[in-house]
Scaffold this motif. Structure first.
Motif, PDB file in Angstrom:
ATOM      1  N   GLN A 434       0.827  -1.210   0.000  1.00 23.22           N
ATOM      2  CA  GLN A 434       0.000   0.000   0.000  1.00 23.22           C
ATOM      3  C   GLN A 434       0.862   1.261   0.000  1.00 23.22           C
ATOM      4  OE1 GLN A 434      -2.304  -1.071   3.522  1.00 23.22           O
ATOM      5  NE2 GLN A 434      -4.178  -1.185   2.276  1.00 23.22           N
ATOM      6  N   VAL A 435       1.949   1.203   0.723  1.00 25.79           N
ATOM      7  CA  VAL A 435       2.840   2.370   0.772  1.00 25.79           C
ATOM      8  C   VAL A 435       3.489   2.584  -0.581  1.00 25.79           C
ATOM      9  CG1 VAL A 435       4.936   3.316   1.814  1.00 25.79           C
ATOM     10  CG2 VAL A 435       3.231   2.151   3.244  1.00 25.79           C
ATOM     11  N   GLN A 436       3.930   1.505  -1.205  1.00 30.56           N
ATOM     12  CA  GLN A 436       4.542   1.638  -2.534  1.00 30.56           C
ATOM     13  C   GLN A 436       3.549   2.193  -3.549  1.00 30.56           C
ATOM     14  OE1 GLN A 436       5.916  -2.398  -3.064  1.00 30.56           O
ATOM     15  NE2 GLN A 436       8.003  -1.897  -2.330  1.00 30.56           N
ATOM     16  N   LEU A 437       2.301   1.744  -3.473  1.00 24.25           N
ATOM     17  CA  LEU A 437       1.266   2.278  -4.356  1.00 24.25           C
ATOM     18  C   LEU A 437       1.008   3.745  -4.058  1.00 24.25           C
ATOM     19  CD1 LEU A 437      -0.753   1.507  -6.597  1.00 24.25           C
ATOM     20  CD2 LEU A 437      -2.415   0.990  -4.774  1.00 24.25           C
ATOM     21  N   LYS A 440       3.864   5.934  -5.571  1.00 17.42           N
ATOM     22  CA  LYS A 440       4.085   5.913  -7.024  1.00 17.42           C
ATOM     23  C   LYS A 440       3.849   7.262  -7.696  1.00 17.42           C
ATOM     24  CE  LYS A 440       3.101   3.119 -11.104  1.00 17.42           C
ATOM     25  NZ  LYS A 440       2.335   1.947 -11.647  1.00 17.42           N
ATOM     26  N   PRO A 441       2.737   7.975  -7.425  1.00 16.56           N
ATOM     27  CA  PRO A 441       2.559   9.274  -8.104  1.00 16.56           C
ATOM     28  C   PRO A 441       3.467  10.377  -7.558  1.00 16.56           C
ATOM     29  CG  PRO A 441       0.757   8.878  -6.576  1.00 16.56           C
ATOM     30  CD  PRO A 441       1.561   7.611  -6.609  1.00 16.56           C
ATOM     31  N   LEU A 442       4.249  10.049  -6.533  1.00 16.25           N
ATOM     32  CA  LEU A 442       5.093  11.079  -5.915  1.00 16.25           C
ATOM     33  C   LEU A 442       6.527  11.060  -6.434  1.00 16.25           C
ATOM     34  CD1 LEU A 442       4.014  10.596  -2.165  1.00 16.25           C
ATOM     35  CD2 LEU A 442       3.062  12.189  -3.844  1.00 16.25           C
ATOM     36  N   LEU A 443       6.887  10.071  -7.258  1.00 15.96           N
ATOM     37  CA  LEU A 443       8.293   9.865  -7.576  1.00 15.96           C
ATOM     38  C   LEU A 443       8.753  10.567  -8.845  1.00 15.96           C
ATOM     39  CD1 LEU A 443       8.554   6.058  -6.681  1.00 15.96           C
ATOM     40  CD2 LEU A 443       9.077   8.040  -5.237  1.00 15.96           C
ATOM     41  N   ASP A 444       7.914  10.712  -9.846  1.00 14.46           N
ATOM     42  CA  ASP A 444       8.394  11.137 -11.173  1.00 14.46           C
ATOM     43  C   ASP A 444       7.781  12.477 -11.588  1.00 14.46           C
ATOM     44  OD1 ASP A 444       9.700   8.700 -11.272  1.00 14.46           O
ATOM     45  OD2 ASP A 444       7.971   7.698 -12.212  1.00 14.46           O
ATOM     46  N   GLY A 445       8.547  13.143 -12.476  1.00 14.51           N
ATOM     47  CA  GLY A 445       8.007  14.261 -13.223  1.00 14.51           C
ATOM     48  C   GLY A 445       7.945  15.591 -12.514  1.00 14.51           C
ATOM     49  N   LYS A 456      13.580   9.921  -5.182  1.00  8.03           N
ATOM     50  CA  LYS A 456      13.563   8.693  -4.405  1.00  8.03           C
ATOM     51  C   LYS A 456      13.191   9.098  -2.986  1.00  8.03           C
ATOM     52  CE  LYS A 456      16.932   5.981  -7.025  1.00  8.03           C
ATOM     53  NZ  LYS A 456      18.202   5.212  -6.967  1.00  8.03           N
ATOM     54  N   LEU A 457      12.152   8.457  -2.462  1.00  6.93           N
ATOM     55  CA  LEU A 457      11.639   8.803  -1.146  1.00  6.93           C
ATOM     56  C   LEU A 457      11.920   7.683  -0.157  1.00  6.93           C
ATOM     57  CD1 LEU A 457       8.163  10.330  -2.118  1.00  6.93           C
ATOM     58  CD2 LEU A 457      10.320  11.535  -1.709  1.00  6.93           C
ATOM     59  N   THR A 458      12.203   8.070   1.067  1.00  7.70           N
ATOM     60  CA  THR A 458      12.392   7.123   2.165  1.00  7.70           C
ATOM     61  C   THR A 458      11.208   7.267   3.101  1.00  7.70           C
ATOM     62  OG1 THR A 458      14.785   7.371   1.997  1.00  7.70           O
ATOM     63  CG2 THR A 458      13.923   6.418   4.032  1.00  7.70           C
ATOM     64  N   VAL A 459      10.637   6.138   3.537  1.00  4.42           N
ATOM     65  CA  VAL A 459       9.416   6.184   4.330  1.00  4.42           C
ATOM     66  C   VAL A 459       9.595   5.355   5.601  1.00  4.42           C
ATOM     67  CG1 VAL A 459       6.930   5.776   4.374  1.00  4.42           C
ATOM     68  CG2 VAL A 459       8.051   6.391   2.227  1.00  4.42           C
ATOM     69  N   GLY A 460       9.278   5.966   6.739  1.00  7.02           N
ATOM     70  CA  GLY A 460       9.201   5.258   8.015  1.00  7.02           C
ATOM     71  C   GLY A 460       7.749   5.156   8.434  1.00  7.02           C
ATOM     72  N   ILE A 461       7.348   3.977   8.960  1.00  7.21           N
ATOM     73  CA  ILE A 461       5.936   3.720   9.271  1.00  7.21           C
ATOM     74  C   ILE A 461       5.828   3.292  10.730  1.00  7.21           C
ATOM     75  CG2 ILE A 461       3.873   2.411   8.640  1.00  7.21           C
ATOM     76  CD1 ILE A 461       5.323   1.843   5.941  1.00  7.21           C
ATOM     77  N   TYR A 462       4.851   3.882  11.413  1.00  9.26           N
ATOM     78  CA  TYR A 462       4.599   3.489  12.801  1.00  9.26           C
ATOM     79  C   TYR A 462       3.106   3.234  12.988  1.00  9.26           C
ATOM     80  CZ  TYR A 462       3.971   3.731  17.832  1.00  9.26           C
ATOM     81  OH  TYR A 462       3.621   3.440  19.120  1.00  9.26           O
TER      82      TYR A 462
END
Length: 771
Positions: A434-437, A440-445, A456-462
């Motif tokens: 779900q996080v990867q989905l 997805k619209p946040l990475l390009d363009g 390239k984004l780094t994500v921490g989840i709690y």
């Protein structure tokens, strides 16, 4: 305002009245003092005139006696009884108290005062030597009394004697002079700073004080003087040519101060009345101004409290203008309050909530265990700022924030915590897919400077738990997850229980480290470095250990890294240098000359006082520089190559052995190796531990050893663990070896015992070999 207005009015009036009163009083006082001096000057002239009149009277009486035929015949025939009778009769007619007859040589023939001698009248008789045909007069001191004395020549027809008459300067004369002048008078004798009061019209207390002020009066003779000893203004006049007899006239200060005091009282009454009138006028006038202002003040206060109110005053004057201004201000305040509330809780760059709003808005979600937080940031965002500039970096953050606002599902809370970090709140747990989905619209363009940028984004989840303790704990845990995500393969990481405790443990270690160095929790161990060709051991590497009272043994790679990040590595290096040099000095003094090596960090090498501090330690412990070796890593050299090389040159100049530690793991080993002023190269254990199985490791070790020898360096291999590896190192030509095969790191006592045992074994081996 009313109080200030009244105070200003009163202050101005007071200052004006005070200035006027002081100027007037000072003028009156100066005039009164001038009049007092004039009175004393006139009185002094009257005194002199009175004494001159007495002198003329005496002179006439004496001349009549001197020309009397019977008297001259008695003097010529020396008829003592006739002379005495004539002197007494003539003196009684003029009330003279002193009658004298002196011969031409100055001897005293007859005197009505038995205590007078010829010496006493010498000052006056000396004046007859220049004037032997006319009378002479003066005031002299005779028999404890001042006399005004006149001497007249007695001729028959030649000069045969001098006859004299005198009046005393007594209380009678003082009363007469005081009655004429209206001033008190004192007659006083002065000789060698000793003062004798003959008579005075002053009261007894002032008579007793008079001698103390006479030096000042005499020094300023002829000038009126005021003093603190007496409440008088006094003027001293010399009565004789020798200035030993003085008349002091006294004017009571009260005579001229009374009018001054009366005028001052009148001024105070006028001032008080004016002040009271001014106070009344000021109060009435101030109330007419401050009444409307008080109403406006209440109106402004209600505006400040957030109430809508009707302005209390209208009109075209200043108060009406102020009222309309307050109405406008009320409208502006409402508008600004809305702006301030928004800016207080929103990031000015992206429009997202800021950290302050996050802490407030997250509070209700702590009781919802199904919720979760996502914290993301841009990888290498600093690199983007450095290349494209901060303005483009800000533009990139704005574009990313806009996409975050549009993603689906929409987060319950979107905030920018600072820098390039964003926080997203969802009301349900999420999976990696779900996080990867979501990402997805946040990475390009992203369009920056007419170029398309991909991120390239780094994500921490709690994921929230049922026992959340507070906002800070939640934010810290999602931040820990973000930190773990930077090392993850997919750049996504979940917080797992225990990581928070690990973080807290690191904070505790950082906090405890300085005190641990002082409290004996740190200690040094020593691992031998064995010389392969010689089969001897004359050196060792000193390593630091930490036994924490709560966490037990702390591995060096943990607390060294924490010390570097917290800026405490210098404390560790200083402690280690002091401890190792102290131990080396002890061994050298006990015939165990072992060279000990200490590792230095980047910050140590960039410290300009490093060489001086080490030299001071060596000098303090009387230890030769050859007993110390310093090990530096290639990464430390790369931090600031020119500065580090200069530092190493200084250390080498002291005679200290220098080594390159972990050689082969850096990125520019060969490029800098030829420039470094070192003695030794230590090959990293990564190439040694499997050398008996890995041909490539053996080739690298052999090539490195040959290269180091060609540059004049000795070679030490680290991490030897078995005998098979030792054979390969011997074939490669290594000079020294260090590792568990010979010994693990030992405390000082264990190292001493190991070294003695090792040397005995080598001697035994040599003995058996010779047999």
């Amino acid at each position: 305002m009313r109080t200030k207005f009244i105070l200003v009015m009163l202050l101005l009036l007071s200052l004006l009245a005070t200035a006027t009163g002081l100027a007037t009083l000072n003028t009156i006082k100066r005039n009164s003092e001038t009049q007092a001096r004039q009175i004393l000057n006139v009185a002094s002239k009257v005194l002199k005139q009175a004494l001159n009149n007495r002198a003329s009277q005496l002179s006439n009486s004496v001349q009549i006696l001197a020309t009397d035929f019977g008297f001259r015949r008695a003097v010529a025939t020396k008829e003592q009884e006739t002379i005495a009778s004539a002197l007494a009769n003539h003196g009684s007619r003029v009330n003279a108290s002193l009658m004298l007859l002196i011969d031409t040589s100055g001897d005293l023939l007859v005197s009505s005062e038995p205590s007078i001698t010829a010496v006493d009248i010498t000052p006056l008789f000396s004046q007859t030597q220049t004037e032997n045909s006319i009378p002479v007069t003066d005031i002299i001191h005779l028999a404890g009394q001042a006399y005004q004395l006149v001497l007249a020549p007695v001729k028959a027809p030649n000069l045969i004697a001098w006859v004299g008459m005198g009046f005393p300067l007594d209380s009678t004369l003082a009363e007469q002079i005081s009655g004429i002048t209206g001033l008190d008078i004192s007659f006083i004798a002065a000789k060698n700073n000793n003062f004798t009061l003959f008579t005075s019209t002053l009261d007894l207390d002032n008579q007793q004080r008079l001698p103390r002020i006479m030096p000042v009066l005499i020094a300023q003779a002829g000038t009126a003087q005021n003093n603190t000893e007496q409440d008088y203004t006094s003027l001293a006049t010399a009565l004789d040519a020798q200035q030993q007899l003085w008349a002091v006239q006294h004017l009571p200060n009260a005579r001229w101060l009374d009018s001054y005091q009366q005028f001052r009282q009148q001024l105070l009454l006028i001032f008080s009345a004016s002040l009271a009138l001014a106070l009344l006028v000021a109060i009435i006038f101030a109330r007419s101004i401050t009444g409307p202002l008080n109403a406006l003040s209440l109106f402004a206060k209600r505006i400040g409290q957030g109430f809508d109110a009707t302005p209390p005053a209208e009109g075209n004057d200043e108060v009406g203008l102020l009222s309309r201004t307050l109405v406008t201000m009320q409208q502006d305040i409402r508008q600004r309050e809305q702006q301030l509330i928004f800016s207080t809780e929103h990031d000015s760059l992206t429009g997202c909530y800021n950290r302050l709003a996050t802490e407030r808005l997250l509070q209700p979600w702590l009781n919802k265990p199904n919720s979760c937080l996502l914290q993301l940031n841009i990888q290498r965002f600093k690199h983007i700022n450095d290349i494209l500039g901060f303005s483009n970096g800000d533009l990139l953050l704005q574009q990313l924030a806009e996409r975050l606002k549009q993603i689906a599902p929409t987060p319950k809370l979107l905030a920018r915590l600072g820098g390039d970090e964003f926080l997203l709140l969802y009301d349900s747990h999420v999976s990696i897919e779900q996080v990867q989905l979501l990402l997805k619209p946040l990475l390009d363009g992203y369009m920056l400077q007419r170029s398309t940028i991909n991120l390239k984004l780094t994500v921490g989840i709690y994921h929230f738990s049922v026992s959340e303790t507070g906002i800070n704990d939640v934010l810290r845990r999602v931040d820990i997850a973000l930190g773990n995500a930077r090392g993850a393969a997919n750049n996504i990481a979940f917080y797992t229980p225990g990581q928070d405790e690990s973080h807290q443990r690191e904070l505790t270690l950082i906090r405890d480290l300085p005190n641990a160095l002082k409290n004996g929790q740190f200690f040094a161990v020593y691992q031998p470095k064995v010389d392969i060709p010689q089969q001897t051991c004359s050196s060792a590497e000193a390593l630091i250990r930490w036994q924490h009272p709560e966490f037990g043994f702390i591995p060096p790679d943990q607390f060294i890294k924490l010390a570097e990040h917290s800026g405490n590595i210098g404390l560790i290096s200083n402690w280690m240098l002091a401890e190792v040099i102290k131990q080396a000095a002890y061994w050298w003094q006990h015939a165990m000359p072992v060279q000990l090596a200490v590792n230095l960090s980047v910050s140590d090498l960039l410290n300009p006082k490093l060489a001086d501090d080490i030299y001071a330690l060596l000098t303090t412990h009387n230890l030769p520089a050859a007993a110390l070796a310093l090990e530096v890593t290639e990464s430390a050299v790369m931090a600031d190559a020119s500065t580090v090389i200069q530092q190493l040159q200084r250390l080498r100049g002291l005679g200290i052995t220098l080594s390159i530690d972990d050689f082969g793991t850096g990125q520019s080993s060969l490029a800098y190796l030829k420039q470094l002023p070192v003695h030794e190269v230590k090959i990293d254990r990564a190439f040694i531990k499997d050398i008996e199985h890995n041909t490539n490791d053996a080739l690298i070790v052999a090539a490195t050893t040959k290269l180091a020898h060609s540059l004049g360096f000795t070679v030490t291999a680290e991490g030897l663990e078995n005998k098979a590896g030792l054979e390969h190192l011997i074939q490669c030509g290594c000079d020294k070896v260090q590792g568990y095969y010979f010994a693990k790191p030992l405390v000082a006592e264990q190292f001493s015992a190991w070294l003695m045992q090792f040397m005995q074994q080598q001697r035994s081996t040599e003995t058996e070999g010779s047999k």
